[in-house]
Design a protein around this motif. Structure first.
Motif, mmCIF file in Angstrom:
data_model
loop_
_atom_site.group_PDB
_atom_site.id
_atom_site.type_symbol
_atom_site.label_atom_id
_atom_site.label_comp_id
_atom_site.label_asym_id
_atom_site.label_seq_id
_atom_site.Cartn_x
_atom_site.Cartn_y
_atom_site.Cartn_z
ATOM 1 N N VAL A 188 -4.346 4.097 -4.540
ATOM 2 C CA VAL A 188 -4.507 2.153 -4.697
ATOM 3 C C VAL A 188 -5.765 1.846 -4.610
ATOM 4 C CG1 VAL A 188 -2.239 1.965 -3.781
ATOM 5 C CG2 VAL A 188 -4.146 2.028 -2.146
ATOM 6 N N PRO A 189 -6.182 0.688 -5.057
ATOM 7 C CA PRO A 189 -7.728 0.322 -5.321
ATOM 8 C C PRO A 189 -8.177 0.163 -4.066
ATOM 9 C CG PRO A 189 -6.331 -1.266 -6.018
ATOM 10 C CD PRO A 189 -5.222 -0.188 -5.784
ATOM 11 N N ALA A 222 -8.952 5.136 -0.772
ATOM 12 C CA ALA A 222 -8.517 4.243 -1.649
ATOM 13 C C ALA A 222 -9.377 4.702 -2.751
ATOM 14 C CB ALA A 222 -8.597 2.954 -1.281
ATOM 15 N N GLY A 247 -11.648 -4.371 9.192
ATOM 16 C CA GLY A 247 -12.862 -4.533 8.357
ATOM 17 C C GLY A 247 -12.949 -4.177 6.897
ATOM 18 N N ASP A 248 -14.111 -4.340 6.302
ATOM 19 C CA ASP A 248 -14.256 -3.900 4.955
ATOM 20 C C ASP A 248 -15.056 -2.635 4.801
ATOM 21 O OD1 ASP A 248 -14.677 -3.724 2.169
ATOM 22 O OD2 ASP A 248 -15.932 -5.446 2.009
ATOM 23 N N GLN A 268 -3.154 10.540 7.116
ATOM 24 C CA GLN A 268 -4.319 11.286 7.389
ATOM 25 C C GLN A 268 -5.073 11.070 8.460
ATOM 26 O OE1 GLN A 268 -6.406 12.497 4.038
ATOM 27 N NE2 GLN A 268 -7.190 13.501 5.953
ATOM 28 N N LEU A 316 -10.442 -2.424 -2.051
ATOM 29 C CA LEU A 316 -10.872 -3.768 -2.424
ATOM 30 C C LEU A 316 -11.624 -4.587 -1.174
ATOM 31 C CD1 LEU A 316 -6.831 -4.975 -2.910
ATOM 32 C CD2 LEU A 316 -8.526 -4.469 -4.558
ATOM 33 N N SER A 376 -1.106 4.160 6.667
ATOM 34 C CA SER A 376 -0.074 4.426 7.680
ATOM 35 C C SER A 376 -0.588 5.147 8.806
ATOM 36 C CB SER A 376 0.977 5.358 6.838
ATOM 37 O OG SER A 376 0.410 6.631 6.766
ATOM 38 N N THR A 405 -7.233 2.956 6.553
ATOM 39 C CA THR A 405 -6.459 3.794 7.885
ATOM 40 C C THR A 405 -4.651 3.762 7.144
ATOM 41 O OG1 THR A 405 -7.671 2.498 9.267
ATOM 42 C CG2 THR A 405 -5.478 3.579 10.085
ATOM 43 N N TYR A 463 -16.260 -1.201 2.474
ATOM 44 C CA TYR A 463 -17.606 -0.998 1.915
ATOM 45 C C TYR A 463 -18.673 -1.010 2.480
ATOM 46 C CZ TYR A 463 -15.246 -1.490 -3.009
ATOM 47 O OH TYR A 463 -14.154 -1.224 -3.994
ATOM 48 N N GLN A 498 -6.397 -4.443 5.725
ATOM 49 C CA GLN A 498 -5.027 -5.337 5.564
ATOM 50 C C GLN A 498 -4.794 -5.279 7.047
ATOM 51 O OE1 GLN A 498 -3.186 -6.605 3.448
ATOM 52 N NE2 GLN A 498 -3.824 -5.461 1.349
ATOM 53 N N GLN A 558 1.047 -1.319 -0.080
ATOM 54 C CA GLN A 558 0.183 0.056 -0.007
ATOM 55 C C GLN A 558 0.909 1.194 -0.240
ATOM 56 O OE1 GLN A 558 -3.118 -0.378 -0.414
ATOM 57 N NE2 GLN A 558 -2.888 -2.496 -0.452
ATOM 58 N N ILE A 590 1.355 5.437 1.293
ATOM 59 C CA ILE A 590 0.870 6.770 2.079
ATOM 60 C C ILE A 590 0.558 7.724 0.949
ATOM 61 C CG2 ILE A 590 3.382 7.269 2.372
ATOM 62 C CD1 ILE A 590 2.535 8.745 5.157
ATOM 63 N N SER A 591 -0.400 8.446 0.961
ATOM 64 C CA SER A 591 -0.972 9.247 0.045
ATOM 65 C C SER A 591 0.089 10.453 0.044
ATOM 66 C CB SER A 591 -2.333 9.668 0.223
ATOM 67 O OG SER A 591 -3.231 8.774 0.140
HETATM 68 N N1 SAH Z 1 -4.731 7.440 4.209
HETATM 69 C C1 SAH Z 1 -3.736 6.370 3.888
HETATM 70 C C2 SAH Z 1 -3.934 5.908 2.688
HETATM 71 C C3 SAH Z 1 -3.437 4.669 2.484
HETATM 72 S S1 SAH Z 1 -3.858 3.781 0.828
HETATM 73 C C4 SAH Z 1 -2.369 6.955 4.332
HETATM 74 O O1 SAH Z 1 -2.196 8.176 4.384
HETATM 75 O O2 SAH Z 1 -1.357 6.412 4.684
HETATM 76 C C5 SAH Z 1 -5.115 3.131 1.033
HETATM 77 C C6 SAH Z 1 -5.431 2.303 2.043
HETATM 78 O O3 SAH Z 1 -7.030 1.616 2.066
HETATM 79 C C7 SAH Z 1 -4.781 0.894 2.171
HETATM 80 O O4 SAH Z 1 -3.927 0.726 3.291
HETATM 81 C C8 SAH Z 1 -5.527 -0.120 2.012
HETATM 82 O O5 SAH Z 1 -5.248 -1.385 2.545
HETATM 83 C C9 SAH Z 1 -6.968 0.289 2.485
HETATM 84 N N2 SAH Z 1 -7.937 -0.181 1.859
HETATM 85 C C10 SAH Z 1 -8.293 -0.726 0.554
HETATM 86 N N3 SAH Z 1 -9.579 -1.166 0.559
HETATM 87 C C11 SAH Z 1 -10.318 -1.099 1.563
HETATM 88 C C12 SAH Z 1 -11.338 -1.544 2.137
HETATM 89 N N4 SAH Z 1 -12.474 -2.333 1.525
HETATM 90 N N5 SAH Z 1 -11.720 -1.177 3.489
HETATM 91 C C13 SAH Z 1 -10.899 -0.488 4.352
HETATM 92 N N6 SAH Z 1 -9.592 -0.089 3.806
HETATM 93 C C14 SAH Z 1 -9.289 -0.693 2.560
#
Ligand code: SAH
Length: 213
Positions: free
Chosen positions: A206-207, A154, A135-136, A94, A209, A91, A89, A138, A111, A61, A63-64
């Motif tokens: 990043v997508p 994401a 958790g998820d 944010q 998922l 790193s 979340t 979505y 993750q 993954q 960090i934005s």
């Molecule tokens: N705000 C973070 C960005 C991380 S990148 C930062 O500044 O570091 C996006 C994050 O979204 C990744 O950690 C990824 O694992 C998470 N992610 C992807 N799909 C997700 C989902 N369905 N539910 C929760 N987190 C998810």
């Protein structure tokens, strides 16, 4: 885990760069000036921590970009005590910005490795969300809904219905929508049934998922 005057100086420069790119909210810029971003990044990349760049974190993954974090934070128009749901979340950078802006933050990560790492790390440096959730995103977080603000960090292939449903009337959902690149999209809930939609430009995330791992 050191924060030095040099780091502080680099953060001031970064805040100026973000200002030049169009960030105007002083509270957001102050958060950027304050948060030790180098501690959120693998030590191999520490020297780049205060450039406006995205970097790898654990589990493939990233960090934005600081600009993206600042832009999303500004667009949320946070008020102190706002109840905020963050999806992704990562790193925790944010998350730290949201906490500096005095929001009450619920943050979801799918993750497990990142969930574990960040939920230990953030409180250690003084940033305490209301809850870290493995958790998820979505599905949102129905048991804590409704939220004043929801931020997705994401790239979402579509707008998950539960996120719109979990928004207070007057609340804002900020979500990058798209596959390869995303359009930052802001939904403002006008009433139980009405949402106003604004498109705020192209970004690359990043997508997002489904399900957890
Ligand atoms: N705000 C973070 C960005 C991380 S990148 C930062 O500044 O570091 C996006 C994050 O979204 C990744 O950690 C990824 O694992 C998470 N992610 C992807 N799909 C997700 C989902 N369905 N539910 C929760 N987190 C998810």
């Amino acid at each position: 885990m050191k924060d030095t005057n040099k780091h502080k100086g680099l953060r001031n420069i970064l805040a100026n760069v973000l200002q030049a790119k169009g960030i105007t909210d002083e509270k957001v810029l102050n958060a950027i000036r304050k948060i030790p971003r180098h501690l959120f990044i693998d030590s191999g990349f520490e020297q780049y921590a205060y450039q406006d760049k995205a970097f790898p974190i654990a589990a493939n993954q990233t960090i934005s970009h600081p600009y993206t974090v600042a832009f999303q934070s500004e667009m949320l128009e946070l008020q102190p005590k706002d109840k905020v749901l963050e999806i992704g979340t990562g790193s925790g950078y944010q998350t730290a910005v949201l906490l500096e802006l005095k929001a009450e933050v619920y943050t979801i990560e799918r993750q497990h490795k990142l969930f574990k790492k960040t939920s230990l790390f953030l409180p250690k440096i003084g940033y305490k969300p209301k809850r870290f959730i493995f958790g998820d995103g979505y599905k949102g977080l129905p048991e804590e809904a409704p939220f004043d603000k929801i931020i997705v960090t994401a790239g979402a292939p579509f707008v998950p219905k539960p996120l719109l449903a979990q928004l207070k009337v007057g609340g804002r959902l900020l979500i990058p929508v798209g596959e390869e690149t995303q359009i930052m999209t802001l939904f403002i809930r006008k009433s139980l049934k009405e949402f106003e939609k604004h498109e705020l430009g192209d970004f690359k995330f990043v997508p997002m998922l489904e399900e957890k791992n």
